[in-house]
Each structure stands twice: as C-alpha cells, then as structure tokens.
Scaffold this active site. Structure first.
Site, PDB file in Angstrom:
ATOM      1  N   ARG A 194      44.688  19.611  -1.048  1.00 42.81           N
ATOM      2  CA  ARG A 194      43.596  18.898  -1.619  1.00 42.81           C
ATOM      3  C   ARG A 194      43.954  17.326  -1.759  1.00 42.81           C
ATOM      4  O   ARG A 194      42.921  16.432  -1.722  1.00 42.81           O
ATOM      5  CB  ARG A 194      43.102  19.518  -2.966  1.00 42.81           C
ATOM      6  CG  ARG A 194      41.555  19.276  -3.165  1.00 42.81           C
ATOM      7  CD  ARG A 194      41.155  19.610  -4.518  1.00 42.81           C
ATOM      8  NE  ARG A 194      40.795  20.873  -4.865  1.00 42.81           N
ATOM      9  CZ  ARG A 194      41.296  21.497  -5.890  1.00 42.81           C
ATOM     10  NH1 ARG A 194      41.806  21.030  -6.689  1.00 42.81           N
ATOM     11  NH2 ARG A 194      41.196  22.984  -5.814  1.00 42.81           N
ATOM     12  N   TYR A 198      26.024  -1.951  -9.649  1.00 44.60           N
ATOM     13  CA  TYR A 198      25.420  -1.028  -8.635  1.00 44.60           C
ATOM     14  C   TYR A 198      24.360  -0.036  -8.937  1.00 44.60           C
ATOM     15  O   TYR A 198      24.602   0.645 -10.120  1.00 44.60           O
ATOM     16  CB  TYR A 198      26.439  -0.270  -7.852  1.00 44.60           C
ATOM     17  CG  TYR A 198      26.125   0.586  -6.807  1.00 44.60           C
ATOM     18  CD1 TYR A 198      25.707   0.153  -5.622  1.00 44.60           C
ATOM     19  CD2 TYR A 198      26.718   1.883  -6.623  1.00 44.60           C
ATOM     20  CE1 TYR A 198      25.628   0.727  -4.449  1.00 44.60           C
ATOM     21  CE2 TYR A 198      26.256   2.723  -5.407  1.00 44.60           C
ATOM     22  CZ  TYR A 198      25.892   2.083  -4.512  1.00 44.60           C
ATOM     23  OH  TYR A 198      25.368   2.973  -3.520  1.00 44.60           O
ATOM     24  N   ASP A 232      33.865  -2.554 -10.951  1.00 46.93           N
ATOM     25  CA  ASP A 232      33.593  -2.115  -9.371  1.00 46.93           C
ATOM     26  C   ASP A 232      33.899  -3.276  -8.729  1.00 46.93           C
ATOM     27  O   ASP A 232      33.459  -4.497  -8.647  1.00 46.93           O
ATOM     28  CB  ASP A 232      32.173  -1.873  -9.407  1.00 46.93           C
ATOM     29  CG  ASP A 232      31.731  -1.310  -7.980  1.00 46.93           C
ATOM     30  OD1 ASP A 232      32.323  -2.014  -7.047  1.00 46.93           O
ATOM     31  OD2 ASP A 232      30.722  -0.678  -7.902  1.00 46.93           O
ATOM     32  N   LYS A 285      32.845   0.090   2.274  1.00 45.48           N
ATOM     33  CA  LYS A 285      32.533  -1.312   3.010  1.00 45.48           C
ATOM     34  C   LYS A 285      33.666  -2.030   3.545  1.00 45.48           C
ATOM     35  O   LYS A 285      33.757  -1.697   4.919  1.00 45.48           O
ATOM     36  CB  LYS A 285      31.949  -1.955   1.423  1.00 45.48           C
ATOM     37  CG  LYS A 285      31.085  -1.252   0.673  1.00 45.48           C
ATOM     38  CD  LYS A 285      29.589  -1.179   1.445  1.00 45.48           C
ATOM     39  CE  LYS A 285      28.818  -0.079   0.707  1.00 45.48           C
ATOM     40  NZ  LYS A 285      28.428  -0.083  -0.668  1.00 45.48           N
TER      41      LYS A 285
END
Ligand code: PLP
Length: 397
Positions: free
Chosen positions: A64, A117, A188, A213
């Site tokens: 994982r 955001y 962020d 992005k």
C-alpha cells in the site's frame, strides 16, 4: 538533495534507477514499480523493516505504501516543499482530508481561510461536523483569525494565493500567529507547487499539494501529497494515512515523476503567457479587476514579490457585463475549454459561480461577472486573439 544543487537540477536527476550489479547498466528513468506486497529475503530482513517503520521510517512491509517509484516521488515533493516527509494520496482533496484528519480530534476547532478551495467546506459539512469538529471561516488576516480564536482552536487552515481570486496571504505573519497560539498551520500549496511558493519555508507546518495540477501537468492524472517538516507531525500523518488506507498506483506516481521534470519550464511559460493576457485584458473597458498576483496592479502584488519566486497561468477577472453576455463570451471561445481544474498544457475557462465566490471576503459581493482562466502552453497571441474575437461576438444576441 545536495545543498548546493538547484531544485531544477534535482528534478532532472530524481528517481534514477540503481545500476544492475552484473551489467552495470540502468534505465535513465525509474520504471513504474507496481506491487501489492513485498517479499523479504529472510525474517530478519522483515523484522528490520518493521522496526524501522515503527520508528517512523519509510521502510515498506506491504504494497500500500508503494516502493521505489513512490519513494522517488516523495523525495521530489520533499525537495519542492522544503519538507522532511511526504505522503502520497490519490487526489488533492484526499491530501486535504489526510492533513486535517491527522491533527484534529473530537471537540477541536479549526480556523479556515475563507479563500480556501471550495470542497474544504464539503469536508467540514459532511465529515468534520459529524465528528464534533467545528470550523470557522475568516478573512485570511491575523486580525480576523485572532477574533475567531477559541480555547478549542487547534488548526489554522489556509491557502495562498487563495482559490478563485488568487489573494496572497501574509504567510510569515500567520505562521507567527499559529505558533503563538500553538496551532498547526496547514497550507494548500497547489498554486505554487513548491516552485513558485514554499509555505513550509515561510513558517507553515504542513503543506498539501494537488499533484493533479502543475506537478502532473498533462491533465491525465489525479494525485495529492501531504508534506511535513516536523517529525512529530509527520508521524501523526503517517499513522492516519495508514489507518485511512490511502494508496496511489505506481503508474500514477510514475506519471507525476515524469511530469514534474518539465514543471519549471511549463510554469515559466504559462506564467509569462498569463501576464501577457493580463496586459491585453487591462485594455478592455469592461474589465473591472484582474486577479493575478504577478500582475503589477494586483492588490497583493507586493506580498507576491516578497514571498513568491514565480507565478503560473491562473488568473481571474471581473467584468461589468451581464451574465447572459458572459455566457455568450465563454461559449464563443474556441481555444479555452470550458471546465474546472488547471495546471495542464491546455487553456481553460470557468464562469465562476456567484455563490462560490460570495463567501470570499476579498470579493466584495458586487454584481460583476467573474471569469477564471487557466492559460496553457498555446501561443499567447492566439489566446489573446481568441479572447478578443469571442468578446466582440458576445455583443450579438
Ligand atoms: C484542484 C485543487 C485541489 C484538489 O485536487 P484534486 O486532485 O482535484 O482532488 C485542492 N486544492 C486546490 C487549490 C486545487 O486547485
């Protein structure tokens, strides 16, 4: 990363495969190392890995967490953000979720910048409130945050520049405020993605980045990262990440590694293009305000000059036209795709929903129309011609 090396150099050399012991050869780029689990040569090796992991190390005992491809990308995020540990997650939103969930408990209070955001509010409404965690949204200044501070406040959540209006925050001042009140400052940093802006260097504790992005850069990847510099906080994120079960495909980590090598070039080009578009838009009588911190007339231009080392292709502008004309304008554009997101190679346009920007104190709640553009890597003269042509077409009903 060696101290003398520039970030741009590091990005070209990150994630090199080891030489094969027999042939002395290695691929230039690390292949995608897909695996769902790990096998060990002996139980001693497994015990060693498990011991290192429980001490907060990066040793992998199960698939994982990912192996070499993931590790190389984590190193890249640490270098970009000036952090010590990076955690990969399947999206930028998952990065926000992981960062917040790692450090809040029942009864805690979160102070959040009102320019964050939009989906941060969805996390708050759909998850945090059910867990007994309250959030207050403030104008992103020390004064406003101070006024909303409570004894239960544990986290200061910000985004600089903010979403939609690209409002620069005074990160060092906010970091000093957070430190004085023992708050964990989460920022962020999707806008800067470590190249143009580094919240951790400006005093933040945790940085989150939507690799979707600019890092990916080719509009074909969803990925997020959480980066921390302090070991105690990194250990909390590690534990929470393990518990929540976030995992990223090696192929996606590989795409991000490939994308990030050209990020300096792409960002420089898209930023230069965006400034030329600002210049062109500033000539239009109907344009009221241009929101782009690198633009000389932006209200936060000085703060941008002080704290940022570059810019990107994101810009918004308000227009004194009615919404019917705004819709005709957007529909008449041919080089700008109508859509959300940004940071890819292509130009995009978004007619910003009034409700989503109304909660940003910086907006001022006036009646102007707000458009957001992502300027891509097309020839900028073509983009400006498209904007000009579509705008005059929009006069015809
Ligand atoms: C897009 C975006 C995110 C979310 O990233 P996803 O990968 O789409 O989940 C987070 N923060 C900012 C500022 C963004 O623009």
């Amino acid at each position: 990363m060696s101290a003398k090396q520039h970030l741009h150099t590091f990005l070209q050399h990150a994630g090199q495969a080891d030489f094969d012991e027999r042939t002395g050869a290695a691929p230039v780029a690390l292949p995608s190392m897909r695996t769902s689990t790990v096998r060990f040569k002996s139980l001693d090796h497994l015990d060693q890995a498990a011991t290192d992991r429980s001490a907060g190390g990066r040793s992998v005992v199960y698939g994982r967490a990912g192996m070499d491809t993931h590790r190389a990308l984590e190193d890249v995020f640490c270098a970009l953000e000036a952090g010590e540990r990076a955690f990969l997650v399947p999206s930028g939103m998952a990065a926000i979720t992981l960062a917040v969930m790692s450090v809040v408990s029942q009864g805690d209070h979160v102070l959040a910048a009102d320019c964050a955001y939009g989906p941060v509010r969805t996390l708050d409404q759909n998850v945090l409130q059910r867990m007994g965690i309250q959030t207050t949204y403030c104008e992103p200044t020390v004064e406003a945050f101070s006024a909303a501070l409570t004894p239960a406040t544990k986290v200061l959540y910000v985004e600089s520049p903010g979403s939609l209006l690209m409002q620069m925050l005074d990160m060092p001042a906010l970091a000093a405020f957070a430190k004085a009140h023992d708050l964990i400052l989460i920022a962020d940093n999707t806008w800067g993605s470590g190249l143009s802006y580094q919240p951790l260097s400006l005093g933040a504790d945790v940085s989150v980045v939507a690799g979707t992005k600019y890092v990916g850069g080719h509009s074909d990847l969803m990925l997020g990262a959480v980066i921390a510099k302090d070991k105690a906080i990194a250990d909390k994120i590690d534990a929470c990440n393990y518990a929540l079960g976030f995992s990223v495909s090696a192929d996606d980590a590989w795409l991000a590694l490939r994308g990030v090598r050209t990020m300096p070039l792409r960002m420089r080009e898209t930023a230069a293009n965006a400034l030329k578009v600002c210049e062109a838009l500033s000539q239009w009588p109907e344009v009221k305000t241009i929101y782009h911190p690198a633009w000389k007339e932006d209200a936060y231009h000085e703060l941008w000059q002080r704290d940022a080392t570059g810019s990107n292709g994101m810009l918004s502008f308000s227009l004194t036209i009615d919404s019917a004309r705004a819709r005709r304008f957007v529909n008449a554009l041919t080089l700008f795709g109508i859509g959300f997101s940004w940071g890819g190679f292509e130009s995009l346009v978004q007619l910003v929903d009034k409700n989503s920007v109304a909660s940003h104190s910086y907006w001022g709640h006036d009646n102007a129309v707000l458009l957001r553009l992502h300027i891509g890597l097309e020839n900028v003269d073509d983009l400006i011609a498209d904007l000009t042509r579509a705008f005059s077409l929009s006069l015809q009903k």
